[in-house]
Write an enzyme that holds these catalytic residues in place. Sequence first.
Site, PDB file in Angstrom:
ATOM      1  N   THR A   1       0.846  -1.195   0.000  1.00 47.75           N
ATOM      2  CA  THR A   1       0.000   0.000   0.000  1.00 47.75           C
ATOM      3  C   THR A   1       0.875   1.236   0.000  1.00 47.75           C
ATOM      4  O   THR A   1       1.858   1.312   0.753  1.00 47.75           O
ATOM      5  CB  THR A   1      -0.936   0.023   1.223  1.00 47.75           C
ATOM      6  OG1 THR A   1      -1.803  -1.117   1.179  1.00 47.75           O
ATOM      7  CG2 THR A   1      -1.793   1.291   1.227  1.00 47.75           C
TER       8      THR A   1
ATOM      9  N   PHE B   1       1.221   5.198   0.749  1.00 51.15           N
ATOM     10  CA  PHE B   1       0.666   6.278   1.546  1.00 51.15           C
ATOM     11  C   PHE B   1       1.346   7.590   1.153  1.00 51.15           C
ATOM     12  O   PHE B   1       2.512   7.592   0.745  1.00 51.15           O
ATOM     13  CB  PHE B   1       0.910   6.039   3.048  1.00 51.15           C
ATOM     14  CG  PHE B   1       0.221   4.819   3.601  1.00 51.15           C
ATOM     15  CD1 PHE B   1      -0.940   4.938   4.349  1.00 51.15           C
ATOM     16  CD2 PHE B   1       0.732   3.551   3.390  1.00 51.15           C
ATOM     17  CE1 PHE B   1      -1.581   3.829   4.871  1.00 51.15           C
ATOM     18  CE2 PHE B   1       0.102   2.425   3.908  1.00 51.15           C
ATOM     19  CZ  PHE B   1      -1.050   2.571   4.642  1.00 51.15           C
TER      20      PHE B   1
END
Length: 422
Positions: free
Chosen positions: A289, A291
């Site tokens: 992921t 960010f």
Amino acid sequence: MAAASMIRAPVGQNSRLAGHAPGRGGGVVRCSLQGAVVGGRAEWQSSCAVLSSKVAALGAHFVNGHVAPSAPAPPQNGAVLDLVPVSSITGGGDVARNLPQPLRIADLSPAPMHGSQLRVAYQGVPGAYSEKAAGKAYPGCDAIPCDQFEVAFQAVELWIADRAVLPVENSLGGSIHRNYDLLLRHRLHIVGEVQLPVHHCLMALPGVRKECLTRVISHPQALAQCEHTLTAMGLNVVREAFDDTAGAAEYVAANGLRDTAAIASSRAAELYGMEVLADGIQDDCGNVTRFVMLAREPVVPRTDRPFKTSIVFAHDREGTSVLFKVLSAFAFRDISLTKIESRPHRHRPIRLVDDANVGTAKHFEYMFYVDFQASLAEPRAQNALAEVQEYTSFLRVLGSYPMDMTPMTAGSSSTISSSDSS
């Protein structure tokens, strides 16, 4: 035309609304390109020249690409945010755990007294992957949980937090569209990025065996990312969606559910007294992921390390030629694009095209989000954006920031060396 004029209005007219404290005005170099919409090529080149001269003149006052810290911002009315601790959590032990409660919109108030520790807002509860990303981006920070993405944005704007760390895309699930919309709605700047490998664990209350489970709860993406592994384990369980992974673990522990397991991080198991039944149950070990780190002020672009720049633009002309011309502005200058995302234009969702022979056609209007590998301090990036400005009706730079260059390993916990991490 009136709507376009409103969109193109300069940003930052009201410094108090933009999150500036009265004591922080002196000595701050504002990047006239980031977060602003400018006119034509001459204005772009003039802005770039001013930026370059300021960076050269005040280079001694910067630390790692940041303006040297000035006096802390005084509170506007002395108000202090009081997070109500969770008194105790049952099911995983009798020891009370004082964990911060997620911020809610009602908690947002004038700025509290600035502490020496960097305060970083994230969405979720303690034990969430976003909390881990905040710790990777800013080691030793004071992580502030928020119950919604928008609350994290507002926490930074209202000086409750200094930074926010929010997910924007996952290697399996794709983009988090909500945060792309919020980036356009709010006036925060992207000042860095961090990529976090996702490592899922199956957990339940202590003493619970896998054969006794009847359901598994977690975030919908986490359930999808572990679907094949759960099936291979022979678990005859119902999958139920929950708001977030760590919240699912907290829910099972707080309610003493001995027939329910949760999928979350190993830290969530430690925090809520859960027992890990299976470790690393994600179907794809390359689950990552990304960010972004948000702040009230942009970082100063540099050329001594890899940078990435994020922009958003729209055009009001028909056909695909405009998008082709925009992409060509980067291709001709050998600038690599790392992402392009389209989102419906919220204020102008439909465009009508009348044709006397076939009637009226309806087309969606889009905003385009683009990430490219170049710093705004580079002339090729400045010239590319000057050309893009000629083809678009709206252009905004969301941020020019250091790229996350840490090795991507499943157990990586190293920190990024962002210029904003000081």
